[in-house]
Scaffold this motif. Structure first.
Motif, PDB file in Angstrom:
ATOM      1  N   ARG A 124       0.869  -1.176   0.000  1.00 44.99           N
ATOM      2  CA  ARG A 124       0.000   0.000   0.000  1.00 44.99           C
ATOM      3  C   ARG A 124       0.899   1.216   0.000  1.00 44.99           C
ATOM      4  O   ARG A 124       2.124   1.094   0.134  1.00 44.99           O
ATOM      5  N   SER A 125       0.353   2.389  -0.137  1.00 41.73           N
ATOM      6  CA  SER A 125       1.162   3.591  -0.242  1.00 41.73           C
ATOM      7  C   SER A 125       2.064   3.751   0.986  1.00 41.73           C
ATOM      8  O   SER A 125       1.583   3.836   2.124  1.00 41.73           O
ATOM      9  N   GLY A 126       3.370   3.749   0.740  1.00 37.07           N
ATOM     10  CA  GLY A 126       4.339   3.959   1.811  1.00 37.07           C
ATOM     11  C   GLY A 126       4.585   2.753   2.690  1.00 37.07           C
ATOM     12  O   GLY A 126       5.266   2.878   3.716  1.00 37.07           O
ATOM     13  N   VAL A 127       4.078   1.591   2.316  1.00 38.42           N
ATOM     14  CA  VAL A 127       4.232   0.386   3.142  1.00 38.42           C
ATOM     15  C   VAL A 127       4.774  -0.745   2.282  1.00 38.42           C
ATOM     16  O   VAL A 127       4.169  -1.114   1.268  1.00 38.42           O
ATOM     17  N   TRP A 128       5.924  -1.312   2.703  1.00 34.02           N
ATOM     18  CA  TRP A 128       6.521  -2.444   2.014  1.00 34.02           C
ATOM     19  C   TRP A 128       6.496  -3.670   2.918  1.00 34.02           C
ATOM     20  O   TRP A 128       6.740  -3.567   4.133  1.00 34.02           O
ATOM     21  N   ALA A 129       6.218  -4.805   2.333  1.00 34.22           N
ATOM     22  CA  ALA A 129       6.193  -6.053   3.094  1.00 34.22           C
ATOM     23  C   ALA A 129       7.611  -6.582   3.271  1.00 34.22           C
ATOM     24  O   ALA A 129       8.472  -6.377   2.412  1.00 34.22           O
ATOM     25  N   PRO A 130       7.880  -7.276   4.381  1.00 33.21           N
ATOM     26  CA  PRO A 130       9.201  -7.905   4.536  1.00 33.21           C
ATOM     27  C   PRO A 130       9.401  -8.986   3.481  1.00 33.21           C
ATOM     28  O   PRO A 130       8.450  -9.664   3.091  1.00 33.21           O
ATOM     29  N   HIS A 131      10.635  -9.133   3.033  1.00 37.90           N
ATOM     30  CA  HIS A 131      10.933 -10.128   2.007  1.00 37.90           C
ATOM     31  C   HIS A 131      10.775 -11.539   2.570  1.00 37.90           C
ATOM     32  O   HIS A 131      10.966 -11.771   3.766  1.00 37.90           O
ATOM     33  N   GLU A 132      10.461 -12.470   1.698  1.00 39.13           N
ATOM     34  CA  GLU A 132      10.289 -13.865   2.112  1.00 39.13           C
ATOM     35  C   GLU A 132      11.555 -14.424   2.760  1.00 39.13           C
ATOM     36  O   GLU A 132      11.471 -15.204   3.720  1.00 39.13           O
ATOM     37  N   ASP A 133      12.730 -14.034   2.262  1.00 41.31           N
ATOM     38  CA  ASP A 133      13.975 -14.528   2.863  1.00 41.31           C
ATOM     39  C   ASP A 133      14.133 -14.045   4.302  1.00 41.31           C
ATOM     40  O   ASP A 133      14.685 -14.753   5.148  1.00 41.31           O
ATOM     41  N   LEU A 134      13.652 -12.841   4.583  1.00 43.83           N
ATOM     42  CA  LEU A 134      13.720 -12.309   5.940  1.00 43.83           C
ATOM     43  C   LEU A 134      12.741 -13.043   6.852  1.00 43.83           C
ATOM     44  O   LEU A 134      13.114 -13.479   7.953  1.00 43.83           O
ATOM     45  N   THR A 135      11.515 -13.198   6.417  1.00 44.96           N
ATOM     46  CA  THR A 135      10.524 -13.869   7.268  1.00 44.96           C
ATOM     47  C   THR A 135      10.854 -15.343   7.468  1.00 44.96           C
ATOM     48  O   THR A 135      10.646 -15.888   8.552  1.00 44.96           O
ATOM     49  N   SER A 136      11.413 -15.990   6.438  1.00 43.09           N
ATOM     50  CA  SER A 136      11.777 -17.402   6.591  1.00 43.09           C
ATOM     51  C   SER A 136      12.962 -17.549   7.534  1.00 43.09           C
ATOM     52  O   SER A 136      13.050 -18.523   8.293  1.00 43.09           O
ATOM     53  N   GLY A 137      13.899 -16.576   7.504  1.00 43.53           N
ATOM     54  CA  GLY A 137      15.011 -16.604   8.442  1.00 43.53           C
ATOM     55  C   GLY A 137      14.539 -16.457   9.878  1.00 43.53           C
ATOM     56  O   GLY A 137      15.043 -17.138  10.785  1.00 43.53           O
ATOM     57  N   VAL A 138      13.563 -15.582  10.087  1.00 39.59           N
ATOM     58  CA  VAL A 138      12.982 -15.417  11.419  1.00 39.59           C
ATOM     59  C   VAL A 138      12.318 -16.711  11.871  1.00 39.59           C
ATOM     60  O   VAL A 138      12.528 -17.183  12.999  1.00 39.59           O
ATOM     61  N   SER A 139      11.532 -17.314  10.984  1.00 40.91           N
ATOM     62  CA  SER A 139      10.837 -18.557  11.337  1.00 40.91           C
ATOM     63  C   SER A 139      11.825 -19.685  11.619  1.00 40.91           C
ATOM     64  O   SER A 139      11.615 -20.499  12.529  1.00 40.91           O
ATOM     65  N   GLN A 140      12.907 -19.721  10.846  1.00 41.27           N
ATOM     66  CA  GLN A 140      13.895 -20.792  11.004  1.00 41.27           C
ATOM     67  C   GLN A 140      14.552 -20.759  12.380  1.00 41.27           C
ATOM     68  O   GLN A 140      14.641 -21.778  13.069  1.00 41.27           O
ATOM     69  N   ILE A 141      14.995 -19.591  12.806  1.00 36.16           N
ATOM     70  CA  ILE A 141      15.682 -19.534  14.099  1.00 36.16           C
ATOM     71  C   ILE A 141      14.684 -19.640  15.245  1.00 36.16           C
ATOM     72  O   ILE A 141      15.019 -20.155  16.321  1.00 36.16           O
TER      73      ILE A 141
END
Length: 275
Positions: free
Chosen positions: A166-183
């Motif tokens: 949406r305007s001015g809002v970017w979603a976190p990249h899949e590599d970032l969210t998967s890294g968070v989930s992994q650890i």
């Protein structure tokens, strides 16, 4: 009959190397020390200073290498080819050789490897051996009570943000969210399988101490804040989107490679003697 030899030390003539060649029993050694206390203090200080300068020089060279791996694409690729490994493993090997960067740089609570072990470990049962969940770095905090700290190492060129949702809002990249989930899964498995205390052992199986595993810290090293810079400055909406995501991610603590570099650089600069 025992023959006692008296040795006189001349600071202008004798060096540390010549002192090492002396073979003395306890009594003559005490007498020599008592008569030459200032000299021995000077020699000890000189040796300590030499070791400190060597260690400092090494860390400076490693900081230069860290910065070059981070900023020079061709250099990073040449290192990867020389090591015949994946890009992630270039960083794994670099940090294995430089525990001090993680020890000081991950937080303001000093951390170290587990009794001289490699950073990379597997998590299973009541120890860190055998098949199980691999984690890039298992460390311990230093203090009267030591606690486990888990680290996941990704790539410096991994994207932190994905598309604009949406305007001015970017979603976190899949590599970032998967890294968070992994650890997060790694820490969950460690709490479940290891329990609240890990007993360390030496190579002979003798216990060397315990490390607590109560609400262990975790860190994810990934990407670079350079992603948000342009020729005209920082893209504030993108940076805001990333900061809001990581500040509201309680565990793990998300640290970028350039932030880790600057933390390590600060430690080295603080150790540099004043001119």
């Amino acid at each position: 009959r025992v023959r006692t030899e008296y040795v006189t030390i001349d600071p202008a003539r004798d060096s540390i190397e010549s002192l090492r060649d002396l073979v003395l029993d306890r009594s003559p050694a005490r007498r020599i020390f008592a008569k030459n206390i200032e000299l021995f203090q000077q020699l000890a200080e000189n040796e300590d200073a030499a070791r400190d300068l060597i260690a400092l020089g090494y860390r400076r060279r490693q900081l230069q290498r860290f910065e070059r791996l981070l900023s020079d694409v061709d250099y990073f690729e040449s290192e990867r080819r020389q090591l015949s490994c994946r890009p992630e493993d270039v960083w794994q090997k670099f940090f294995e050789a430089n525990h001090w960067i993680f020890g000081y740089g991950l937080s303001y609570q000093f951390s170290s490897s587990l009794d001289g072990r490699k950073l990379e470990q597997t998590v299973q049962g009541h120890d860190l051996t055998g098949p199980g969940k691999r984690v890039d770095a298992v460390m311990r905090t230093r203090g009267l009570v030591g606690s486990l700290c888990f680290v996941e190492i990704k790539r410096h060129d991994t994207r932190l943000l994905d598309k604009q949702i949406r305007s001015g809002v970017w979603a976190p990249h899949e590599d970032l969210t998967s890294g968070v989930s992994q650890i997060q899964a790694t820490v969950h498995a460690a709490v479940k399988e290891i329990g609240e205390k890990l007993q360390l052992q030496d190579q002979d199986g003798d216990p060397t101490g315990d490390v607590l595993n109560v609400e262990p810290r975790s860190c994810l090293v990934i990407g670079s804040l350079g992603e948000f810079r342009s020729t005209n400055g920082v893209n504030l909406p993108k940076f805001r989107s990333f900061e809001l995501y990581r500040r509201n991610t309680w565990r793990p603590e998300i640290i970028t490679f350039d932030e880790l570099l600057e933390r390590a650089r600060y430690i080295v600069e603080q150790a540099t003697p004043a001119a």
